[in-house]
Design an enzyme around this catalytic site. Structure first.
Site, PDB file in Angstrom:
ATOM      1  N   ASP A   7      44.967   0.339 -12.927  1.00  0.00           N
ATOM      2  CA  ASP A   7      46.524  -0.167 -13.566  1.00  0.00           C
ATOM      3  C   ASP A   7      46.646  -1.821 -13.140  1.00  0.00           C
ATOM      4  O   ASP A   7      47.646  -2.454 -13.852  1.00  0.00           O
ATOM      5  CB  ASP A   7      47.885   0.620 -11.869  1.00  0.00           C
ATOM      6  CG  ASP A   7      46.779   2.183 -11.718  1.00  0.00           C
ATOM      7  OD1 ASP A   7      45.886   2.308 -11.556  1.00  0.00           O
ATOM      8  OD2 ASP A   7      48.011   2.969 -11.682  1.00  0.00           O
TER       9      ASP A   7
ATOM     10  N   ASP B 147      52.833  -5.118  -9.077  1.00  0.00           N
ATOM     11  CA  ASP B 147      53.556  -4.839 -10.163  1.00  0.00           C
ATOM     12  C   ASP B 147      54.012  -5.659 -10.398  1.00  0.00           C
ATOM     13  O   ASP B 147      54.448  -5.031 -11.976  1.00  0.00           O
ATOM     14  CB  ASP B 147      53.663  -3.227  -9.799  1.00  0.00           C
ATOM     15  CG  ASP B 147      53.055  -2.429  -9.476  1.00  0.00           C
ATOM     16  OD1 ASP B 147      52.124  -2.228 -10.056  1.00  0.00           O
ATOM     17  OD2 ASP B 147      53.289  -1.205  -8.700  1.00  0.00           O
TER      18      ASP B 147
HETATM   19  N1  GLY Z   1      50.855   3.404 -11.021  1.00  0.00           N
HETATM   20  C1  GLY Z   1      51.283   3.503 -12.404  1.00  0.00           C
HETATM   21  C2  GLY Z   1      50.719   4.785 -12.762  1.00  0.00           C
HETATM   22  O1  GLY Z   1      51.151   5.676 -12.376  1.00  0.00           O
HETATM   23  O2  GLY Z   1      50.187   4.606 -14.002  1.00  0.00           O
END
Ligand code: GLY
Length: 397
Positions: free
Chosen positions: A176, A117
């Protein structure tokens, strides 16, 4: 009797899904200005609730509880990033001071390698800070963060590993992750090593190959075998079912491939983005106000919870996709983005000043299957909402 109540609830749900403007006839210029004025006062309030060493996450209206989280949480960059978007429009020095303070708090993340992330955490924050201030210190931090993120690239699968091996997955890659590629591409095109963009391209190509279904909706998680490089299984984590289109996942894909086209001018990415847009905008389960249910196949539609965060991400992505589209597509994307921004600006989705823990938007859904963050404000909904408003102002006013 029960039939009548259900009918009434259904009518109310449809009426809500058709509400489109906060003030009928309001121009986009006025709407954008009004939203940034509100954002400034809301985030000034949020500043007073935010603990010194944590970043805002959400607010529980029922218990009047403001929720903040540790800095290695995937969303820690959105609060500083949102503050920078507000400062850019309002020039409020108090907001700038808090933006600088919050950057200092998350700065240690530049060497964090515990998940994928880093792009969300360090580019949404320091990326905006550098864009607005040209402070070279911020650029150095982004470069170091790209190096940290690149340690998660796995050559055997040609992708960045999202989460560490756990009891459910061997080497999970989630849709993501497309969002984290922006930081890698930006570093390579701003004097950094070309290897970062190469990693981003490899990851985007692998994701096109393995994450998408024939209708251009995407799986949330693809699990890989690092030894053989093969896909073990395709699944979900936050969606309704392994094969269902989790709304925010579709939004991440749309944004991710539009952004990859910006950097590479590879038509394959542009076509992917346009096809994802088609899936979203022509989906029979997309409500009239264009704020998606948390999953396009969520049980209980039309009573399922919405996800304002997915809507904000989609609006921001569509506004960029317009720039690469033909006139017919542009008209469709621009009009859809405008509907979303107007919907999010109405009283159903937008908080009143002094409410909602300082968050601007209500009604986002984080992780429905885990009974977590359901129908609540979420910091990234605000971030992408303001980004979309800025994009509209910069490109279409
Ligand atoms: N994992 C990132 C989201 O919840 O979009």
């Amino acid at each position: 009797m029960i039939k009548n109540i259900l009918l009434l609830v259904a009518i109310l749900a449809v009426l809500r899904s058709n509400a489109q403007t906060s003030v009928p006839g309001q121009s986009m210029r006025e709407l954008i200005k009004e939203n940034f004025v509100l954002a400034d006062s809301q985030y000034r309030y949020m500043m007073s609730l935010t603990p010194a060493d944590q970043m805002p996450q959400s607010f529980e209206e029922k218990n009047n509880k403001f929720i903040a989280k540790e800095i290695t949480w995937w969303c820690s960059g959105f609060y500083p990033g949102t503050l920078w978007y507000i400062y850019e429009q309002t020039h409020d020095e108090a907001i700038k001071k808090e933006a600088e303070r919050s950057l200092q708090v998350i700065e240690p993340n530049q060497t964090y390698t515990g998940n994928h992330d880093l792009g969300f955490m360090m580019y949404c924050s320091f990326g905006n800070a550098y864009r607005i201030t040209n402070n070279e210190k911020y650029k150095d931090i982004i470069f170091r963060s790209a190096q940290s993120l690149s340690t998660r690239y796995r050559p055997s699968i040609k992708a960045i590993q999202s989460w560490n091996k756990n009891q459910y997955f061997n080497c999970p890659v989630i849709i993501d992750n497309m969002m984290n590629l922006e930081m890698l591409c930006w570093v390579s095109t701003n004097g950094g090593d070309k290897k970062y963009e190469d990693i981003a391209i490899a990851h985007a190509n692998t994701t096109i190959k393995n994450h998408f279904r024939p209708d251009y909706s995407s799986y949330h998680v693809v699990d890989y075998d690092l030894q053989t490089g093969m896909v073990i299984r395709k699944a979900t984590w936050q969606g309704a079912a392994n094969c269902s289109p989790w709304a925010r996942g579709q939004a991440w894909g749309l944004y991710g491939y539009t952004m990859m086209y910006r950097f590479t001018k590879n038509k394959m990415y542009l076509n992917q983005a346009k096809n994802i847009a088609k899936f979203i905008l022509h989906n029979p389960n997309l409500p009239a106000d264009k704020i998606p249910y948390w999953d396009f196949e969520a049980p209980l539609i039309p009573f399922a919870k919405r996800d304002a965060s997915a809507a904000a991400i989609i609006a921001s992505a569509l506004l960029e996709l317009c720039r690469y589209a033909n006139p017919v597509e542009k008209k469709e994307y621009l009009s859809a983005a405008e509907v979303i921004l107007r919907s999010l600006s109405n009283d159903t989705y937008r908080a009143k000043a002094g409410e909602n823990g300082g968050f601007i938007l209500k009604h986002s859904t984080g992780a429905y299957p885990f009974n977590s963050e359901i129908d609540v404000p979420l910091v990234y909904a605000d971030y992408y909402f303001l980004e979309a408003l800025k994009r509209y102002k910069d490109w279409y006013l």
